[in-house]
Design a protein around this motif. Structure first.
Motif, PDB file in Angstrom:
ATOM      1  N   UNK A   1       0.755  -1.221  -0.085  1.00 45.98           N
ATOM      2  CA  UNK A   1       0.093  -0.064  -0.098  1.00 45.98           C
ATOM      3  C   UNK A   1       0.807   1.371  -0.114  1.00 45.98           C
ATOM      4  N   UNK A   2       1.944   1.234   0.887  1.00 40.67           N
ATOM      5  CA  UNK A   2       3.022   2.339   0.743  1.00 40.67           C
ATOM      6  C   UNK A   2       3.573   2.517  -0.779  1.00 40.67           C
ATOM      7  N   UNK A   3       3.631   1.578  -1.560  1.00 37.94           N
ATOM      8  CA  UNK A   3       4.213   1.644  -2.974  1.00 37.94           C
ATOM      9  C   UNK A   3       2.970   2.364  -3.701  1.00 37.94           C
ATOM     10  N   UNK A   4       1.841   1.870  -3.457  1.00 39.68           N
ATOM     11  CA  UNK A   4       0.402   2.383  -4.085  1.00 39.68           C
ATOM     12  C   UNK A   4       0.180   3.875  -4.015  1.00 39.68           C
ATOM     13  N   UNK A   5       0.895   4.081  -2.678  1.00 40.09           N
ATOM     14  CA  UNK A   5       0.450   5.749  -2.308  1.00 40.09           C
ATOM     15  C   UNK A   5       1.704   6.481  -2.659  1.00 40.09           C
ATOM     16  N   UNK A   6       2.781   6.117  -2.817  1.00 41.14           N
ATOM     17  CA  UNK A   6       4.068   6.857  -2.932  1.00 41.14           C
ATOM     18  C   UNK A   6       4.611   6.847  -4.550  1.00 41.14           C
ATOM     19  N   UNK A   7       4.433   5.565  -4.929  1.00 41.08           N
ATOM     20  CA  UNK A   7       5.095   5.391  -6.280  1.00 41.08           C
ATOM     21  C   UNK A   7       3.657   4.888  -7.105  1.00 41.08           C
TER      22      UNK A   7
ATOM     23  N   UNK B   1       6.519  -2.476  -8.336  1.00 36.17           N
ATOM     24  CA  UNK B   1       7.651  -2.798  -7.383  1.00 36.17           C
ATOM     25  C   UNK B   1       7.421  -4.108  -6.778  1.00 36.17           C
ATOM     26  N   UNK B   2       8.614  -4.744  -6.416  1.00 38.72           N
ATOM     27  CA  UNK B   2       8.515  -5.856  -6.008  1.00 38.72           C
ATOM     28  C   UNK B   2       9.145  -5.775  -4.572  1.00 38.72           C
ATOM     29  N   UNK B   3       8.467  -6.479  -3.709  1.00 35.31           N
ATOM     30  CA  UNK B   3       9.176  -6.778  -2.078  1.00 35.31           C
ATOM     31  C   UNK B   3       9.823  -7.995  -2.009  1.00 35.31           C
ATOM     32  N   UNK B   4      11.196  -8.055  -2.227  1.00 37.47           N
ATOM     33  CA  UNK B   4      11.987  -8.931  -2.153  1.00 37.47           C
ATOM     34  C   UNK B   4      12.256  -9.215  -0.849  1.00 37.47           C
ATOM     35  N   UNK B   5      12.412 -10.907  -0.484  1.00 31.80           N
ATOM     36  CA  UNK B   5      12.569 -10.981   0.763  1.00 31.80           C
ATOM     37  C   UNK B   5      13.921 -10.892   1.240  1.00 31.80           C
ATOM     38  N   UNK B   6      14.873 -10.711   0.222  1.00 29.88           N
ATOM     39  CA  UNK B   6      16.291 -10.741   0.476  1.00 29.88           C
ATOM     40  C   UNK B   6      16.934  -9.490   0.220  1.00 29.88           C
ATOM     41  N   UNK B   7      16.507  -8.392  -0.456  1.00 25.56           N
ATOM     42  CA  UNK B   7      16.931  -7.212  -0.774  1.00 25.56           C
ATOM     43  C   UNK B   7      15.891  -6.162  -0.672  1.00 25.56           C
ATOM     44  N   UNK B   8      16.313  -5.025   0.403  1.00 28.77           N
ATOM     45  CA  UNK B   8      15.212  -4.123   0.473  1.00 28.77           C
ATOM     46  C   UNK B   8      16.095  -2.626   0.757  1.00 28.77           C
ATOM     47  N   UNK B   9      17.031  -2.553  -0.328  1.00 21.83           N
ATOM     48  CA  UNK B   9      17.968  -1.280  -0.228  1.00 21.83           C
ATOM     49  C   UNK B   9      17.730  -0.293  -1.271  1.00 21.83           C
ATOM     50  N   UNK B  10      16.507  -0.743  -2.168  1.00 22.25           N
ATOM     51  CA  UNK B  10      16.392   0.369  -3.121  1.00 22.25           C
ATOM     52  C   UNK B  10      15.679   1.503  -2.599  1.00 22.25           C
ATOM     53  N   UNK B  11      15.805   2.773  -2.948  1.00 18.62           N
ATOM     54  CA  UNK B  11      15.031   3.860  -2.504  1.00 18.62           C
ATOM     55  C   UNK B  11      13.560   3.756  -2.453  1.00 18.62           C
ATOM     56  N   UNK B  12      13.126   3.098  -3.467  1.00 20.91           N
ATOM     57  CA  UNK B  12      11.564   3.092  -3.532  1.00 20.91           C
ATOM     58  C   UNK B  12      11.081   2.133  -2.271  1.00 20.91           C
ATOM     59  N   UNK B  13      12.018   0.960  -1.964  1.00 24.43           N
ATOM     60  CA  UNK B  13      11.850   0.031  -1.110  1.00 24.43           C
ATOM     61  C   UNK B  13      11.918   0.539   0.383  1.00 24.43           C
ATOM     62  N   UNK B  14      12.985   1.624   0.629  1.00 26.18           N
ATOM     63  CA  UNK B  14      13.061   2.324   1.889  1.00 26.18           C
ATOM     64  C   UNK B  14      11.884   3.142   2.045  1.00 26.18           C
ATOM     65  N   UNK B  15      11.587   3.743   1.159  1.00 25.17           N
ATOM     66  CA  UNK B  15      10.359   4.776   1.179  1.00 25.17           C
ATOM     67  C   UNK B  15       9.087   4.105   1.436  1.00 25.17           C
ATOM     68  N   UNK B  16       8.931   2.845   0.946  1.00 29.92           N
ATOM     69  CA  UNK B  16       7.876   1.959   1.393  1.00 29.92           C
ATOM     70  C   UNK B  16       7.803   1.530   2.804  1.00 29.92           C
TER      71      UNK B  16
END
Length: 139
Positions: A72-78, A83-98
């Motif tokens: 929902x964070x992605x739906x609101x912000x991006x 966007x994919x929420x990967x279980x092993x990598x959450x370092x992308x700017x969009x992921x941090x914002x979400x």
């Protein structure tokens, strides 16, 4: 995007009528489906004018709620990005914002106070545990 900007965008969707993730999903006008996503916890897809959130059906109910808040964070912000929420990598700017938006959603809607929200021992991996502790969501 800083935390104040993220909160300002989120506040456009959360009001007195929005008291749950389900209400927020309706307010954002997103369609949520569950399916096997392999290593991805969730996906946000913008297809035409449709906001589609996919949640990994292999997750526990509690983790699905956290992932839904994240997507929902992605739906609101991006809104117009996928966007994919990967279980092993959450370092992308969009992921941090979400993740920041997830924290705000969980706090504003009191997700952890919901009697249907249960976390069992070992349910979250180290990445999840670190994120939740960093956000002050677990101690």
């Amino acid at each position: 995007m800083d935390i104040k900007s993220i909160e300002k965008k989120l506040n456009r969707y959360i009001n007195n009528n929005v008291t749950s993730l389900s209400d927020l999903t309706d307010r954002v006008n997103a369609l949520v489906l569950e399916c096997d996503l392999g290593n991805n916890a969730g996906l946000y897809l913008y297809l035409g004018k449709t906001k589609l959130i996919l949640i990994n059906s292999n997750l526990s109910d509690s983790k699905k709620k956290i992932v839904l808040a994240h997507e929902l964070g992605h739906a609101i912000l991006h809104t117009k990005s996928s966007c994919a929420f990967n279980l092993t990598d959450s370092t992308a700017k969009a992921e941090i914002e979400a993740n920041i938006c997830t924290h705000l959603i969980v706090r504003k809607l009191d997700i952890f106070m919901d009697p249907t929200f249960r976390i069992s021992t070992g349910e979250f991996n180290k990445l999840d545990d670190g994120f939740l502790r960093l956000q002050g969501l677990i101690y």
